[in-house]
Enzyme design. Structure first.
Site: not given
Length: 602
Positions: A465-466, A508
């Site tokens: 996950d960004i 994301e």
């Protein structure tokens, strides 16, 4: 009289003369054999007689030496010679079997009597010597009586040899005369046979009938069996045989033409069959590699005199790349720019180096070998190139087969276009349009297939996950957010390589599957990926976006749990990483241990 009657009579007379000449040769050989036997008899009797005379002299010498010296070796030699003489006398007595005459037999009896008298005298002298009468023994052996007996024996042997010689010479002369006579008779009959044969042969050749008829009979027989390869010499005689020869010649020419047309029809039908088979298999191909293999297998069967290559355009439509070849072409490169081919420039087939009548393609260069370039098109769009090249020591057959070549090129172009369209549709169905990664649907299919077919095989899952992704959208715009996701996706692809697959899970969030990887190995890869992303600054549109960081959760199967819960466990580890401050990697096993510890403390 007809020719066949003449030849039959000549054949019969020839056989009779041949038999007679053979009989004469046999009789001549028998006479020669009798001559040989007579010579052998003469030699045998002459040798026995000479040995008898010589043996008598040697026996006398040994007896004399014994009475003079008294040595036993001379006595022993005397007895040995005496035994040898008796053997020779017995051998000579058998000459009756050799056809000896009465005079020879009488001389032989006299030889035996003289030899017996001489033996008695010499034995008596030896006995006297042994009894001490040395002088008497020497007198007996050297006296006139001994000389008379010995001389008489030698004269009788000489007379016997002369008698034998006279008889055998007569027999040899008679046998030789018979052999010569029969040999002459045999040679004469052979000469007559040869003369008769040559005469008949000359007669037949002179009439010029037998040989032409025999030759034409064989030719007609082979033509009746449709063997048109037989040569028919053209005879321009103005008679019935000449007319028959011309008719046979015309018949053969018509048969050859019919065979040629049949062979062309069969070859054309075989070519059509091969083309049809290739088209059916092209329709069933699922990849360009399979299509290239089908073309490479069938093209040499359809055009055995043409080598070739199959090219397709790259995605940028600037280069042609070879995907298949056959029969070892020598001129064209494995890849070249699209502008190097006049066929692609013109959009139609182009023949290079065929008599130097047209400009050659740049990817071939100057050469005496002809090459044919046929563009592959589908729906008016060029997608590749089919290239043919004449093989060494073969004529260029491309011109005569232009229709088939264009038909094949059209079908190959459609097949390549269908495969490319299928690949594009497949990519749209299983890949994310923004990042190019595999989508959530392909992730679910892969997990389900692994759980069904390979439940015991290790599989590791990374959930990424960004961190604070919304910041990029709010500060720099949604285009910058897309750049960030594309950047992270590329980093994932570079880090994973061929070891696994990368997916966009949603928003994301991303997922990485690593077959045959343990949780420890997956954790190490996740750390390398996180650190690489975190240490590389990113810019867009001339603006610095800053550093990007990710949080990663790692889970494994089947050690850490079943495949069905793999993503859930990895996602739980990701949540733990985000809750712990982000920009870190958490192993699902560590999360379990922490939960267990907290429950125990409670």
């Amino acid at each position: 009289m007809r020719i066949n009657e003449i030849t039959n009579w000549a054949y019969g007379v020839t056989v009779v003369l041949t038999v007679l000449s053979g009989t004469a040769f046999i009789l001549s050989a028998g006479s020669a054999n009798q001559e040989r036997i007579a010579v052998e008899e003469h030699l045998s009797l002459d040798e026995l007689s000479e040995q008898l005379a010589l043996g008598a002299e040697e026996r006398t010498d040994e007896a004399r030496l014994y009475v003079m010296r008294g040595q036993d070796r001379h006595l022993k030699a005397f007895h040995d010679k005496e035994a040898e003489e008796q053997r020779l006398e017995e051998a000579i007595k058998d000459i009756k079997a050799l056809g000896a005459s009465d005079a020879e037999l009488a001389a032989l009896v006299e030889v035996g009597q003289d030899a017996e008298a001489l033996d008695q005298l010499e034995n008596a002298a030896i006995i006297a010597y042994q009894n001490g009468d040395r002088a008497g023994a020497q007198e007996a052996l050297f006296g006139p009586e001994h000389d008379r007996l010995q001389t008489g024996l030698l004269e009788t042997v000489t007379r016997f040899r002369e008698l034998v010689k006279a008889r055998t010479e007569t027999a040899v002369a008679l046998a030789q005369s018979r052999s010569d006579w029969w040999g002459l008779a045999a040679k004469t009959m052979l000469a007559v046979t040869a003369a008769l044969f040559l005469g008949v042969l000359y007669f037949v050749l002179k009439r010029r009938v037998a040989m032409p008829l025999t030759r034409m009979t064989g030719i007609v027989t082979r033509l009746a069996r449709q063997d048109y390869a037989v040569e028919v010499p053209l005879d321009r005689r103005r008679d019935e045989i000449g007319e028959m020869n011309q008719a046979i010649h015309i018949f053969r020419e018509n048969g050859l033409e019919r065979d040629r047309l049949d062979a062309e029809r069969r070859a054309d039908q075989l070519t059509k069959d091969f083309i049809l088979q290739m088209m059916h298999r092209l329709q069933a191909c699922q990849t360009q590699g399979e299509l290239a293999d089908v073309v490479s297998r069938f093209a040499p069967q359809i055009f055995p005199n043409l080598a070739g290559q199959l090219y397709v355009l790259n995605d940028s439509r600037t280069m042609l790349t070879e995907i298949g070849s056959w029969l070892d072409p020598q001129l064209s490169a494995t890849s070249f720019p699209t502008g190097a081919c006049w066929g692609l420039r013109r959009g139609r087939p182009h023949l290079s180096n065929h008599g130097h009548g047209d400009i050659p393609c740049q990817h071939l260069g100057e050469s005496d070998v002809a090459g044919l370039c046929i563009p592959l098109t589908a729906q008016g769009d060029t997608i590749g190139l089919l290239y043919f090249e004449e093989r060494p020591d073969h004529d260029m057959a491309a011109e005569s087969s232009r229709l088939y070549l264009e038909l094949i090129a059209e079908n190959i172009g459609l097949a390549v276009a269908n495969l490319q369209l299928r690949d594009r549709l497949t990519n749209l169905a299983v890949r994310d349009a923004l990042t190019g990664l595999l989508n959530r649907r392909r992730l679910d299919e892969t997990l389900a297939r692994h759980g069904r077919d390979l439940p015991d095989r290790p599989l590791a899952c990374l959930m990424l996950d960004i961190d604070r992704f919304k910041r990029f959208n709010d500060e720099f715009g949604h285009d910058s957010g897309d750049i960030v996701m594309q950047y992270v996706a590329q980093m994932m692809l570079d880090a994973v390589g061929e070891a696994g697959t990368c997916h966009r899970f949603g928003g994301e969030e991303f997922t990485i599957l690593l077959p045959d990887a343990t949780e420890t190995a997956a954790f190490a890869l996740a750390e390398r990926l996180r650190q690489k992303i975190a240490t590389t600054p990113l810019s867009h549109g001339g603006r610095i976006l800053g550093l990007v960081s990710v949080s990663i959760g790692v889970a494994g199967s089947p050690v850490g749990g079943p495949v069905s819960t793999l993503v859930t466990r990895a996602d739980a580890a990701l949540l733990e990483a985000k809750a712990g401050g982000r920009n870190q990697t958490v192993l699902a096993g560590a999360v379990k241990l922490a939960d267990q510890a907290s429950r125990n403390s409670a």
